[in-house]
Design a protein around this motif. Sequence first.
Motif, short mmCIF file in Angstrom:
data_model
loop_
_atom_site.label_atom_id
_atom_site.label_comp_id
_atom_site.label_asym_id
_atom_site.label_seq_id
_atom_site.Cartn_x
_atom_site.Cartn_y
_atom_site.Cartn_z
N GLY A 270 -4.72 11.32 -10.22
CA GLY A 270 -5.94 11.32 -9.44
C GLY A 270 -5.82 10.46 -8.21
N LEU A 271 -6.49 10.87 -7.13
CA LEU A 271 -6.34 10.23 -5.82
C LEU A 271 -7.69 10.17 -5.13
CD1 LEU A 271 -4.73 9.46 -3.15
CD2 LEU A 271 -4.44 11.91 -2.81
N ALA A 272 -8.05 9.00 -4.61
CA ALA A 272 -9.24 8.85 -3.76
C ALA A 272 -8.87 7.92 -2.61
CB ALA A 272 -10.40 8.26 -4.56
N LEU A 273 -9.47 8.14 -1.44
CA LEU A 273 -9.07 7.35 -0.29
C LEU A 273 -10.27 6.89 0.51
CD1 LEU A 273 -9.24 9.04 2.65
CD2 LEU A 273 -7.37 10.30 1.59
N GLN A 274 -10.06 5.76 1.20
CA GLN A 274 -10.95 5.28 2.25
C GLN A 274 -10.10 5.19 3.52
OE1 GLN A 274 -13.65 1.88 0.83
NE2 GLN A 274 -11.95 1.83 -0.63
N GLN A 275 -10.58 5.75 4.60
CA GLN A 275 -9.81 5.81 5.84
C GLN A 275 -10.44 4.88 6.88
OE1 GLN A 275 -9.15 9.74 7.34
NE2 GLN A 275 -7.88 9.05 9.05
N ARG A 276 -9.61 4.02 7.46
CA ARG A 276 -10.03 3.12 8.53
C ARG A 276 -9.06 3.31 9.69
NH1 ARG A 276 -11.06 -2.14 4.53
NH2 ARG A 276 -12.76 -1.16 3.34
N GLY A 277 -9.39 4.27 10.55
CA GLY A 277 -8.45 4.62 11.61
C GLY A 277 -7.21 5.25 10.99
N ARG A 278 -6.06 4.68 11.30
CA ARG A 278 -4.80 5.18 10.74
C ARG A 278 -4.44 4.48 9.43
NH1 ARG A 278 -0.18 5.15 15.09
NH2 ARG A 278 0.93 5.88 13.26
N ARG A 279 -5.25 3.52 9.01
CA ARG A 279 -4.99 2.80 7.78
C ARG A 279 -5.72 3.47 6.62
NH1 ARG A 279 -0.62 0.02 6.69
NH2 ARG A 279 -0.93 -1.59 5.11
N LEU A 280 -4.99 3.72 5.53
CA LEU A 280 -5.56 4.34 4.35
C LEU A 280 -5.55 3.36 3.19
CD1 LEU A 280 -3.85 7.86 4.35
CD2 LEU A 280 -6.05 7.22 5.32
N LEU A 281 -6.70 3.23 2.55
CA LEU A 281 -6.82 2.45 1.33
C LEU A 281 -6.97 3.43 0.19
CD1 LEU A 281 -9.38 -0.21 2.63
CD2 LEU A 281 -6.89 -0.27 2.75
N LEU A 282 -5.97 3.51 -0.66
CA LEU A 282 -5.93 4.52 -1.71
C LEU A 282 -6.19 3.90 -3.07
CD1 LEU A 282 -2.70 6.46 -0.67
CD2 LEU A 282 -5.04 6.88 0.04
N ASN A 283 -6.94 4.63 -3.90
CA ASN A 283 -7.01 4.35 -5.33
C ASN A 283 -6.39 5.52 -6.07
OD1 ASN A 283 -10.08 2.77 -4.75
ND2 ASN A 283 -8.38 1.74 -5.74
N LEU A 284 -5.68 5.23 -7.13
CA LEU A 284 -4.97 6.23 -7.91
C LEU A 284 -5.23 5.97 -9.39
CD1 LEU A 284 -1.56 5.58 -6.12
CD2 LEU A 284 -3.14 7.40 -5.53
N VAL A 285 -5.29 7.04 -10.19
CA VAL A 285 -5.40 6.89 -11.63
C VAL A 285 -4.25 7.64 -12.30
CG1 VAL A 285 -7.87 6.43 -11.79
CG2 VAL A 285 -7.08 8.80 -11.73
N SER A 296 -4.50 3.81 -16.03
CA SER A 296 -4.52 2.68 -15.12
C SER A 296 -5.14 3.06 -13.79
CB SER A 296 -3.09 2.17 -14.87
OG SER A 296 -2.55 1.60 -16.04
N LEU A 297 -5.78 2.09 -13.15
CA LEU A 297 -6.29 2.22 -11.79
C LEU A 297 -5.36 1.43 -10.89
CD1 LEU A 297 -8.55 3.08 -9.77
CD2 LEU A 297 -9.66 0.88 -10.31
N LEU A 298 -4.81 2.11 -9.89
CA LEU A 298 -3.85 1.51 -8.96
C LEU A 298 -4.43 1.50 -7.56
CD1 LEU A 298 -0.70 3.56 -10.13
CD2 LEU A 298 -1.58 1.43 -11.11
N ALA A 299 -3.83 0.68 -6.68
CA ALA A 299 -4.23 0.63 -5.28
C ALA A 299 -3.00 0.60 -4.40
CB ALA A 299 -5.10 -0.59 -5.01
N LEU A 300 -3.11 1.23 -3.24
CA LEU A 300 -2.00 1.29 -2.28
C LEU A 300 -2.57 1.42 -0.87
CD1 LEU A 300 1.09 1.66 -1.76
CD2 LEU A 300 0.70 4.13 -1.99
N GLU A 301 -1.99 0.70 0.06
CA GLU A 301 -2.36 0.82 1.48
C GLU A 301 -1.22 1.51 2.21
OE1 GLU A 301 -3.97 -2.49 3.53
OE2 GLU A 301 -4.96 -3.31 1.76
N LEU A 302 -1.57 2.48 3.05
CA LEU A 302 -0.59 3.24 3.82
C LEU A 302 -1.02 3.33 5.27
CD1 LEU A 302 0.25 6.35 1.61
CD2 LEU A 302 1.74 4.41 2.07
N GLU A 303 -0.04 3.39 6.17
CA GLU A 303 -0.29 3.66 7.58
C GLU A 303 0.01 5.13 7.83
OE1 GLU A 303 -1.43 2.14 11.41
OE2 GLU A 303 -1.27 1.08 9.52
N LEU A 304 -0.97 5.85 8.37
CA LEU A 304 -0.77 7.28 8.65
C LEU A 304 0.20 7.48 9.81
CD1 LEU A 304 -4.18 9.15 8.52
CD2 LEU A 304 -2.12 9.71 7.26
N PRO A 305 1.13 8.39 9.67
CA PRO A 305 1.96 8.73 10.83
C PRO A 305 1.12 9.45 11.88
CG PRO A 305 2.44 10.20 9.01
CD PRO A 305 1.51 9.15 8.47
N GLY A 306 1.53 9.33 13.15
CA GLY A 306 0.78 9.99 14.22
C GLY A 306 0.95 11.49 14.20
#
Length: 306
Positions: A270-285, A296-306
Motif C-alpha cells: 500500500g502507498l499514500a503520498l503527500q506532495q510538497r513541490g518536488r518533495r514527496l512524503l510517502l507512507n507505505l504498508v 508495518s507502517l513505513l515512511a520515505l521521502e523522495l525527490e521527484l525527477p524533473g
Amino acid sequence: MNDLRHLRDLHLAPGQYPAGRSHLSAASALVRCAGYLYVVADDELHLGVFRADDGAPGQLLRLFPGELPAAPAERKAAKPDLEALALLPAMPGYAQGALLALGSGSRPNRQQALLLALDERGAVRGAPRLIDLAPLYAALHLQFADLNIEGAFILGQQLLLLQRGNQGQAGNAAVHFAWPAVQAWLLGQAAAPLPQAVQILALGELDGVALGFTDGAALADGRWLFSAVAENTTDSYRDGACLGAVLGLVEADGRIRRLASLGPQWKVEGLALQQRGRRLLLNLVTDADDPRIAASLLALELELPG
C-alpha cells in the motif's frame, strides 16, 4: 534503503478484533485523508482506521457481515480479497468525498466493492454501501485471463485500476476509465462503463522474478507513482516468496522510471503520498503473508525527477 523508516506496526485497540488478534497483518492498500490513515487488509472483513500523526492503536470498521474461517486455506477461499482503496472526490450525496474499497476480481467472490462517505474531518460517516463489481470487471476478464486488481486512484478525470502481472503470466497494466462515467455508475445513474484504454506496462524484474503492481498514487502534474513487488508466484491465488519491492514513476508518455529499491525485508502493498513541490512524503504498508505478524507502517521521502 537507508531513508526508509519503520514508523510503527499496525496494532489495534483492545477488543477491536473479533477473534482477539491485536493487529492487522495483511495490509494491502492505504489512503491518507486529513488526519486519518485508512488500510484495507486482503484477509479481513474490516477497514483499519489509524490516526496519521500519532502511534495510537487503530480501530476496525466493519465492511462485511459475518466472520471468516480461522484455518488458512478456508479463510483464503472465503475472503473478499480487498486489494485496492481509492479516495474519491466530492459527488452528489458525498459532499466531502468517499473511499472506494475494491476486491481483486481474481475469483467470483472477490468482485465486491464498498463505498464509504467521508465527513468534513476526513472521518467515515454512515454505513458502507455494497457494490457489485462484476459489471465493471466483465470487460477486464476478457482482457486478462488472470484478473488481479491491486491499486486504484483518481488521476485527473480518470479512474485508474492497476492490474498486477505474475511470474510467467500476462504483464502489468493500468486500466483507464473515465471518472464521470464511473461516478454515474456508482450512483446508479448509468450502466458500468467500458475502459477508455488499457496501458500495458513493463516493470522489469528483481533477481529474475517479474515485478507486479501492488498500489499507485497520482501526482499533481499528471504523472503517477507505483509500488511493486517481485513475488515468485505464477497466479493471482497462490502466494510466493517475495524477493523485494520497488517504487517507480510513470511519466505522462508511459515511460517508467524506477525511483527506489526497498529491499527484500518489506513486501510493500500500500502507498499514500503527500506532495510538497518536488518533495514527496510517502507512507507505505506491508503484508508479511503471515497472520501472526503485524503489518508495518513505513515512511520515505523522495525527490521527484524533473
